[in-house]
Design a protein around this motif. Structure first.
Motif, mmCIF file in Angstrom:
data_model
loop_
_atom_site.group_PDB
_atom_site.id
_atom_site.type_symbol
_atom_site.label_atom_id
_atom_site.label_comp_id
_atom_site.label_asym_id
_atom_site.label_seq_id
_atom_site.Cartn_x
_atom_site.Cartn_y
_atom_site.Cartn_z
ATOM 1 N N GLY A 1 4.865 -11.695 -9.687
ATOM 2 C CA GLY A 1 4.391 -11.621 -11.069
ATOM 3 C C GLY A 1 3.849 -10.263 -11.459
ATOM 4 O O GLY A 1 3.462 -10.051 -12.614
ATOM 5 N N PHE A 2 3.818 -9.313 -10.514
ATOM 6 C CA PHE A 2 3.237 -7.989 -10.791
ATOM 7 C C PHE A 2 3.968 -7.295 -11.937
ATOM 8 O O PHE A 2 3.346 -6.795 -12.883
ATOM 9 C CB PHE A 2 3.297 -7.139 -9.514
ATOM 10 N N TRP A 3 5.319 -7.277 -11.869
ATOM 11 C CA TRP A 3 6.084 -6.515 -12.861
ATOM 12 C C TRP A 3 6.067 -7.205 -14.220
ATOM 13 O O TRP A 3 6.094 -6.527 -15.260
ATOM 14 C CB TRP A 3 7.522 -6.321 -12.365
ATOM 15 N N ALA A 4 6.027 -8.532 -14.213
ATOM 16 C CA ALA A 4 5.953 -9.254 -15.496
ATOM 17 C C ALA A 4 4.640 -8.950 -16.201
ATOM 18 O O ALA A 4 4.596 -8.728 -17.420
ATOM 19 C CB ALA A 4 6.091 -10.761 -15.244
ATOM 20 N N LYS A 5 3.549 -8.929 -15.435
ATOM 21 C CA LYS A 5 2.247 -8.591 -16.015
ATOM 22 C C LYS A 5 2.241 -7.162 -16.523
ATOM 23 O O LYS A 5 1.705 -6.870 -17.606
ATOM 24 C CB LYS A 5 1.141 -8.770 -14.973
ATOM 25 N N LEU A 6 2.849 -6.251 -15.736
ATOM 26 C CA LEU A 6 2.878 -4.841 -16.139
ATOM 27 C C LEU A 6 3.652 -4.663 -17.434
ATOM 28 O O LEU A 6 3.247 -3.921 -18.333
ATOM 29 C CB LEU A 6 3.508 -4.011 -15.011
ATOM 30 N N GLU A 7 4.789 -5.379 -17.538
ATOM 31 C CA GLU A 7 5.620 -5.282 -18.747
ATOM 32 C C GLU A 7 4.911 -5.881 -19.959
ATOM 33 O O GLU A 7 5.081 -5.411 -21.086
ATOM 34 C CB GLU A 7 6.950 -6.006 -18.498
ATOM 35 N N ALA A 8 4.097 -6.894 -19.701
ATOM 36 C CA ALA A 8 3.368 -7.547 -20.809
ATOM 37 C C ALA A 8 2.098 -6.792 -21.185
ATOM 38 O O ALA A 8 1.376 -7.197 -22.100
ATOM 39 C CB ALA A 8 3.019 -8.980 -20.407
ATOM 40 N N GLY A 9 1.829 -5.681 -20.470
ATOM 41 C CA GLY A 9 0.654 -4.885 -20.789
ATOM 42 C C GLY A 9 -0.633 -5.415 -20.205
ATOM 43 O O GLY A 9 -1.723 -4.963 -20.581
ATOM 44 N N GLN A 10 -0.526 -6.380 -19.288
ATOM 45 C CA GLN A 10 -1.718 -6.924 -18.663
ATOM 46 C C GLN A 10 -2.175 -6.004 -17.528
ATOM 47 O O GLN A 10 -1.376 -5.282 -16.931
ATOM 48 C CB GLN A 10 -1.429 -8.332 -18.118
ATOM 49 N N PRO A 11 -3.468 -6.031 -17.232
ATOM 50 C CA PRO A 11 -3.975 -5.158 -16.161
ATOM 51 C C PRO A 11 -3.459 -5.614 -14.797
ATOM 52 O O PRO A 11 -3.396 -6.812 -14.496
ATOM 53 C CB PRO A 11 -5.495 -5.314 -16.265
ATOM 54 N N VAL A 12 -3.033 -4.663 -13.972
ATOM 55 C CA VAL A 12 -2.559 -4.950 -12.613
ATOM 56 C C VAL A 12 -3.282 -4.011 -11.645
ATOM 57 O O VAL A 12 -3.757 -2.941 -12.026
ATOM 58 C CB VAL A 12 -1.032 -4.742 -12.492
ATOM 59 N N LYS A 13 -3.368 -4.428 -10.391
ATOM 60 C CA LYS A 13 -4.062 -3.644 -9.383
ATOM 61 C C LYS A 13 -3.096 -3.243 -8.282
ATOM 62 O O LYS A 13 -2.373 -4.081 -7.739
ATOM 63 C CB LYS A 13 -5.229 -4.449 -8.796
ATOM 64 N N LYS A 14 -3.071 -1.980 -7.976
ATOM 65 C CA LYS A 14 -2.204 -1.448 -6.930
ATOM 66 C C LYS A 14 -2.958 -1.442 -5.598
ATOM 67 O O LYS A 14 -4.036 -0.890 -5.487
ATOM 68 C CB LYS A 14 -1.763 -0.021 -7.294
ATOM 69 N N THR A 15 -2.360 -2.079 -4.587
ATOM 70 C CA THR A 15 -2.993 -2.133 -3.272
ATOM 71 C C THR A 15 -2.854 -0.789 -2.571
ATOM 72 O O THR A 15 -1.741 -0.250 -2.466
ATOM 73 C CB THR A 15 -2.349 -3.234 -2.396
ATOM 74 N N ALA A 16 -3.972 -0.260 -2.132
ATOM 75 C CA ALA A 16 -3.952 1.058 -1.481
ATOM 76 C C ALA A 16 -3.278 0.985 -0.114
ATOM 77 O O ALA A 16 -3.249 -0.066 0.538
ATOM 78 C CB ALA A 16 -5.370 1.586 -1.330
ATOM 79 N N LEU A 17 -2.703 2.102 0.317
ATOM 80 C CA LEU A 17 -2.071 2.207 1.637
ATOM 81 C C LEU A 17 -3.127 2.592 2.662
ATOM 82 O O LEU A 17 -3.743 3.647 2.559
ATOM 83 C CB LEU A 17 -0.956 3.264 1.602
ATOM 84 N N ARG A 18 -3.328 1.724 3.646
ATOM 85 C CA ARG A 18 -4.346 2.042 4.647
ATOM 86 C C ARG A 18 -3.743 2.906 5.752
ATOM 87 O O ARG A 18 -2.535 2.869 6.012
ATOM 88 C CB ARG A 18 -4.943 0.765 5.240
ATOM 89 N N ALA A 19 -4.570 3.680 6.399
ATOM 90 C CA ALA A 19 -4.125 4.577 7.466
ATOM 91 C C ALA A 19 -3.792 3.781 8.723
ATOM 92 O O ALA A 19 -4.365 2.729 8.989
ATOM 93 C CB ALA A 19 -5.210 5.604 7.777
ATOM 94 N N VAL A 20 -2.821 4.284 9.515
ATOM 95 C CA VAL A 20 -2.470 3.670 10.799
ATOM 96 C C VAL A 20 -2.425 4.768 11.860
ATOM 97 O O VAL A 20 -2.133 5.930 11.567
ATOM 98 C CB VAL A 20 -1.099 2.960 10.727
ATOM 99 N N GLU A 21 -2.742 4.393 13.092
ATOM 100 C CA GLU A 21 -2.765 5.374 14.177
ATOM 101 C C GLU A 21 -1.433 5.467 14.911
ATOM 102 O O GLU A 21 -1.162 6.468 15.570
ATOM 103 C CB GLU A 21 -3.872 5.003 15.177
#
Length: 424
Positions: free
Chosen positions: A51-71
């Protein structure tokens, strides 16, 4: 069109999947969206939720998950195109080039024809007229007798007898697809081969089987009770005639599921090599993909063979250069030895002449003294004959000390020294 980048960092992949829908991105790379999602999962790259892209297209607020570091350094480089990259760099490039060429040909065909997309293969029933390349195989399949498990066998094929005619249909239509793609099927001994311009491979069609616990019938249960009662009575009388299982049925039953798999038999370095019946696909619907997949395997193997041949050529060339260098060094020793021998002879000539000129002379010399002088003069003549221009030239030619053109010449100069056993 600029070639897409297939080797990415985790950061680049993270940016891609959060800026382009997975389905579009997967289509761009020629893989399934599930395959791309698995790649992200392996490299610990978060993907947009449902549903992320549908919300984005409808102008609703969406949250982008940050990329965590890996060793783990192995996770930092991502290769997209096919399963867990185990190909050599050259083979990987060959597969990418082959895919690009097929896409280009498909694009060109679409420009010159009305259909916007390729029509799926129409599966034809062969009846009594199977494709000529597999006619003998079909004959064997139809005459094959089931074994104890109900399985029939033919070159490259092992399926339950209930899948007999379906297997015939698959082989007939696979032969049609091969013919349309410049390939062909052939039966060689007890193997089934797919051949094309880039090579040949053994292929197979097999049916999945499962082992399930046997459920005894009432008759089997009754027989078991009879045997158990007899065994118990004999043991009570200290008679031990029964050993092991007494159940009159197999512990497991082998069930053939009807799920077929068409496969390339051999090592493929991670390239897909089998197509099976699944929830959304059948072997019949995957025949063109199978032939294209085998072609990609051939392309990768051909490139690996080319790279191996090039390595052998360079190794043999380096070995030859080192042999030439050894021969040049030996010739230098021979040159120096011969020149020193000439110098020694000329010194001896000079010494003998000086001695002859220096010894006392008289009209009447004693016999031995005279013979010594004569011998010395003869020795001088002999030595001078050995060091004339003509005689030295003959020796230089016979010993090949200064040939022209020089067959030991290396235009690249002296090769690097050998550092280990495999360094040829």
């Amino acid at each position: 069109m600029e070639e897409i980048k297939r080797v990415l960092t985790r950061e680049e992949l993270h940016e891609l999947v959060w800026s382009t829908p997975m389905q579009q991105l997967a289509q761009l790379y020629g893989i399934s969206d599930r395959g791309l999602a698995k790649t992200c999962e392996r490299h610990l790259v978060p993907v947009p939720p449902r549903g992320f892209w549908a919300k984005l297209e409808a102008g609703q607020p969406v949250k982008k998950t940050a990329l965590r570091a890996v060793e783990n350094n192995a996770l930092h480089t991502v290769r997209i195109g096919f399963a867990q990259q185990r190909l050599s760099e050259g083979a990987f490039k060959a597969v990418v080039a082959a895919k690009a060429e097929k896409a280009k040909q498909a694009s060109q065909r679409s420009k010159h024809s009305r259909p916007a997309k390729a029509e799926p293969l129409t599966i034809l029933e062969p009846g009594e007229n199977p494709h000529k390349s597999i006619a003998s195989l079909v004959k064997q399949l139809r005459k094959a007798k089931p074994d104890g498990d109900g399985v029939i066998h033919a070159p490259g094929i092992a399926v339950h007898h209930q899948s007999r005619e379906r297997s015939v249909t698959i082989m007939h239509n696979l032969a049609r697809v091969c013919e349309g793609k410049g390939a062909r099927l052939s039966i060689e001994g007890d193997t089934l081969r797919l051949r094309c311009e880039l090579g040949s491979a053994i292929i197979s069609l097999n049916e999945e089987r499962r082992r399930i616990k046997h459920e005894p019938t009432p008759d089997e249960q009754a027989e078991y009770q009879r045997l158990k009662t007899k065994r118990d009575k004999e043991r009570a009388r200290n008679i031990w005639s029964f050993f092991g299982r007494i159940e009159p049925w197999p512990e497991f039953d082998i069930i053939y599921t009807g799920k077929l798999t068409l496969a390339y038999e051999g090592w493929t370095q991670g390239i897909r090599k089998s197509w099976s019946d699944g929830k959304s696909q059948t072997v019949e619907g995957s025949l063109a993909d199978f032939v294209d997949g085998v072609s990609l395997i051939f392309a990768a193997k051909a490139e690996d063979a080319r790279i191996a041949a090039e390595k052998d050529r360079r190794r043999n060339a380096l070995r030859h250069r080192r042999e030439l260098a050894e021969k040049r060094a030996k010739r230098e020793e021979q040159r120096l030895a011969y020149l020193q021998s000439v110098a020694g002879i000329r010194r001896e000539v000079a010494d003998l002449r000086a001695t002859i000129d220096a010894v006392p002379k008289a009209d009447h010399l004693p016999p031995e003294y005279r013979r010594m002088i004569e011998w010395a003069e003869g020795r001088v003549r002999e030595l001078e004959a050995r060091t004339t221009v003509e005689q030295i030239q003959l020796i230089l030619i016979s010993e090949a000390l200064y040939p022209f053109p020089d067959d030991l010449h290396d235009p690249e100069g002296d090769p690097p020294p050998k550092t280990n056993y495999w360094d040829d």
